[in-house]
Design an enzyme around this catalytic site. Sequence first.
Site, short mmCIF file in Angstrom:
data_model
loop_
_atom_site.label_atom_id
_atom_site.label_comp_id
_atom_site.label_asym_id
_atom_site.label_seq_id
_atom_site.Cartn_x
_atom_site.Cartn_y
_atom_site.Cartn_z
N ASP A 152 0.85 -1.19 0.00
CA ASP A 152 0.00 0.00 0.00
C ASP A 152 0.89 1.24 0.00
O ASP A 152 1.80 1.36 0.83
CB ASP A 152 -0.91 0.02 1.24
CG ASP A 152 -1.98 -1.06 1.18
OD1 ASP A 152 -2.02 -1.79 0.18
OD2 ASP A 152 -2.77 -1.16 2.14
N ASP A 205 -15.24 -3.23 -1.36
CA ASP A 205 -14.86 -3.06 0.03
C ASP A 205 -16.13 -2.83 0.83
O ASP A 205 -16.92 -1.93 0.51
CB ASP A 205 -13.92 -1.87 0.18
CG ASP A 205 -12.76 -1.93 -0.81
OD1 ASP A 205 -12.26 -3.05 -1.05
OD2 ASP A 205 -12.37 -0.88 -1.35
#
Length: 257
Positions: free
Chosen positions: A8, A131
């Site tokens: 990330d 998500d």
Amino acid sequence: MLIIPAIDLKDGHCVRLKQGVMENVTVFSEDPAAMARHWLDQGARRLHLVDLNGAFAGKPKNELAIRDIVDAIGDEIPTQLGGGIRDLETIERYLDDGITYIIIGTAAVKTPGFLHDACNAFPGHIMVGLDAKDGKVAVNGWSKVTGHDVVDLAKKFEDYGVEAIIYTDIGRDGMLSGVNLKATLELARALTIPVIASGGVSSLDDVKALCEMEPEGIAGAITGRAIYEGTLDFKVAQELADELSTQSSPRDTTILF
């Protein structure tokens, strides 16, 4: 089943967030390209990249770091990238740079026509990242929860021709609390395309449980904080997944191999 290391990116660094909150950040490396090589050397067969700044800004923000990662690993393993990808030009640029799969999240939910166009323009290269919090899809870097049901949207996007669904349980992401097995399995059973689990993958027990569900269509598991903090040994996890995968007869998950 593949165990997929996550890198990330925030401000050019390799980080992890807790529950998607930008302020709850831990920096694990200031050299994401070196981290990519590390996971490659550990036996990774795919990398999961996220432009966190891009996810919040709605446009790419870590392109230099992403190019450095691609340069570092060459064409040795595939990469999948999400975060701030909202137009066809950005997709084309990333694919030209060497990214293998593009993950569309917020834009798929807000402008499904764009996702449809992307699947037509770049067949075989588009995934969707869904998500969720309590079964409802979140957008804009997880900052807004919609009323959309995960399974309903996933079935719609499957019809568009996406390659796979990456399912993240926001409440478990970065918390080392284990995977939401029930929700992940429910989604996989509703689809014919592969599902990649994310959020909370933190132990060999999680890996074993997901491998047991591989025949239902769960083809991979993304892990981040656990492999950076050492609660999960990546190499051991992938070896376990390989061993258990030979004992099952999975649905078509060849996308990941």
